[in-house]
Design an enzyme around this catalytic site. Sequence first.
Site, PDB file in Angstrom:
ATOM      1  N   GLU A   1       1.207   3.082 -13.473  1.00 20.52           N
ATOM      2  CA  GLU A   1       0.528   3.616 -12.657  1.00 20.52           C
ATOM      3  C   GLU A   1       0.862   5.136 -12.405  1.00 20.52           C
ATOM      4  O   GLU A   1      -0.145   5.753 -12.217  1.00 20.52           O
ATOM      5  CB  GLU A   1       0.750   2.997 -11.037  1.00 20.52           C
ATOM      6  CG  GLU A   1       0.028   1.635 -10.867  1.00 20.52           C
ATOM      7  CD  GLU A   1       0.556   0.934  -9.539  1.00 20.52           C
ATOM      8  OE1 GLU A   1       1.693   1.146  -9.233  1.00 20.52           O
ATOM      9  OE2 GLU A   1      -0.119   0.254  -9.048  1.00 20.52           O
TER      10      GLU A   1
ATOM     11  N   ASP B   1      -6.047   4.447  -6.948  1.00 21.33           N
ATOM     12  CA  ASP B   1      -4.791   3.324  -6.829  1.00 21.33           C
ATOM     13  C   ASP B   1      -4.480   2.911  -5.243  1.00 21.33           C
ATOM     14  O   ASP B   1      -4.982   3.434  -4.476  1.00 21.33           O
ATOM     15  CB  ASP B   1      -3.516   3.868  -7.538  1.00 21.33           C
ATOM     16  CG  ASP B   1      -2.458   2.910  -7.993  1.00 21.33           C
ATOM     17  OD1 ASP B   1      -1.697   3.283  -8.684  1.00 21.33           O
ATOM     18  OD2 ASP B   1      -2.856   1.756  -7.485  1.00 21.33           O
ATOM     19  N   GLY B   2      -3.651   1.850  -5.132  1.00 20.50           N
ATOM     20  CA  GLY B   2      -3.279   1.580  -4.051  1.00 20.50           C
ATOM     21  C   GLY B   2      -1.959   2.140  -3.674  1.00 20.50           C
ATOM     22  O   GLY B   2      -1.264   2.807  -4.670  1.00 20.50           O
ATOM     23  N   ALA B   3      -1.234   1.785  -2.725  1.00 19.19           N
ATOM     24  CA  ALA B   3       0.242   2.072  -2.057  1.00 19.19           C
ATOM     25  C   ALA B   3       0.805   1.022  -1.182  1.00 19.19           C
ATOM     26  O   ALA B   3       0.078   0.324  -0.534  1.00 19.19           O
ATOM     27  CB  ALA B   3       0.387   3.481  -1.771  1.00 19.19           C
ATOM     28  N   ASP B   4       2.123   1.161  -1.052  1.00 23.08           N
ATOM     29  CA  ASP B   4       2.803   0.127  -0.345  1.00 23.08           C
ATOM     30  C   ASP B   4       2.966   0.899   1.063  1.00 23.08           C
ATOM     31  O   ASP B   4       2.989   0.170   2.141  1.00 23.08           O
ATOM     32  CB  ASP B   4       4.249  -0.400  -0.874  1.00 23.08           C
ATOM     33  CG  ASP B   4       3.742  -1.181  -2.194  1.00 23.08           C
ATOM     34  OD1 ASP B   4       2.847  -2.026  -2.099  1.00 23.08           O
ATOM     35  OD2 ASP B   4       4.340  -0.721  -3.212  1.00 23.08           O
TER      36      ASP B   4
ATOM     37  N   SER C   1      -3.451  -0.848  -9.647  1.00 20.62           N
ATOM     38  CA  SER C   1      -3.267  -2.398  -9.368  1.00 20.62           C
ATOM     39  C   SER C   1      -2.963  -2.890  -7.956  1.00 20.62           C
ATOM     40  O   SER C   1      -2.970  -2.004  -7.111  1.00 20.62           O
ATOM     41  CB  SER C   1      -1.894  -2.628 -10.230  1.00 20.62           C
ATOM     42  OG  SER C   1      -1.835  -2.130 -11.263  1.00 20.62           O
TER      43      SER C   1
ATOM     44  N   GLY D   1       4.819  -2.388  -5.354  1.00 18.86           N
ATOM     45  CA  GLY D   1       4.814  -3.810  -4.597  1.00 18.86           C
ATOM     46  C   GLY D   1       4.397  -4.595  -5.539  1.00 18.86           C
ATOM     47  O   GLY D   1       4.593  -5.970  -5.633  1.00 18.86           O
ATOM     48  N   GLY D   2       3.703  -4.301  -6.467  1.00 21.30           N
ATOM     49  CA  GLY D   2       2.799  -5.156  -7.779  1.00 21.30           C
ATOM     50  C   GLY D   2       3.557  -5.009  -8.838  1.00 21.30           C
ATOM     51  O   GLY D   2       3.092  -5.466  -9.752  1.00 21.30           O
TER      52      GLY D   2
HETATM   53  O1  DER Z   1       2.101  -1.784  -6.854  1.00 22.05           O
HETATM   54  C1  DER Z   1       1.534  -0.852  -6.243  1.00 22.05           C
HETATM   55  O2  DER Z   1       1.706   0.327  -6.076  1.00 22.05           O
HETATM   56  C2  DER Z   1       0.108  -1.205  -5.844  1.00 22.05           C
HETATM   57  O3  DER Z   1      -0.802  -0.208  -5.775  1.00 22.05           O
HETATM   58  C3  DER Z   1       0.104  -2.163  -4.760  1.00 22.05           C
HETATM   59  O4  DER Z   1       1.519  -2.446  -4.252  1.00 22.05           O
HETATM   60  C4  DER Z   1      -0.778  -2.016  -3.608  1.00 22.05           C
HETATM   61  O5  DER Z   1      -1.051  -3.409  -3.196  1.00 22.05           O
HETATM   62  P1  DER Z   1      -2.243  -3.588  -2.208  1.00 22.05           P
HETATM   63  O6  DER Z   1      -3.339  -2.749  -2.385  1.00 22.05           O
HETATM   64  O7  DER Z   1      -2.522  -5.077  -2.405  1.00 22.05           O
HETATM   65  O8  DER Z   1      -1.708  -3.455  -0.824  1.00 22.05           O
END
Ligand code: DER
Length: 240
Positions: free
Chosen positions: A115, A93-96, A30, A108-109
């Site tokens: 996740e 995936d992403g990360a903060d 996300s 963050g989301g």
């Molecule tokens: O919520 C999370 O862990 C998401 O992966 C997210 O925070 C990453 O968001 P971004 O790709 O918009 O920085």
Amino acid sequence: DPIEAAKRKAAFRAVEDHFRSDMTFVGIGSGSTIVYGVEAIKEHLRKNPPPPNHMNWFVPTGWNSRKVIEEAGLLPLGFDSIPGDSMLEVAFDGADEVDEELNCIKGGGACLFQEKLVACRSKKFICIADYRKNQKRLLTNWKSIPIEVAPIAHASVLRELRILGSTDPKLREHSLAKTGPIQTDQSFYIIDAPFKQLYTSLDVKNGKDGSGKDGHWSVEALAKRIKEINGVLEVGLFYG
Ligand code: DER
């Protein structure tokens, strides 16, 4: 925009290195960075079509993740529909924030629960993070740990987090859309708990005490301790 360009570059590189058209189950995280990851997967499939009659299934990590998959014309598969003992070949995936040992702050989301479900059901977890997220230790730039909690337990979890040394843990509220706490895809609440910088396992090997005595915890010790608090569903710390 240099940041969007960095996110896109990281996403295309991650997909180029870790996605293959003959994969069957792929996790999709996300946030905003993963949108570029899905764009890169779509591009890869166009250039390298899967074998005849092969289905590529994409497992979302929440409402928005599913929407990104569908809008790209890819097939979503609910986590609870993954057959039998099948594992996902890879999850993107992403990360903060990410530290030198690739421990991540996530949430963050507010999608951390699904996740982590998808990441732990995958043979490989690929975190796509632009330069802003890279820090020596977690809680350098990103100041608090997202924690998903059962609504009825939120006040007692806040109390426990203060006992663990969190300076000012708070329920995550909507900024504009609605008064009161946000709710996750599981209809739970999110608490953001600030802590001092988290020690890496190397710090602990070099003699730092990661048990929170001096206010600093190690990533793993704090993640496990928070997860034990009654009412906590998941903690936005990915490690190991
Ligand atoms: O919520 C999370 O862990 C998401 O992966 C997210 O925070 C990453 O968001 P971004 O790709 O918009 O920085």
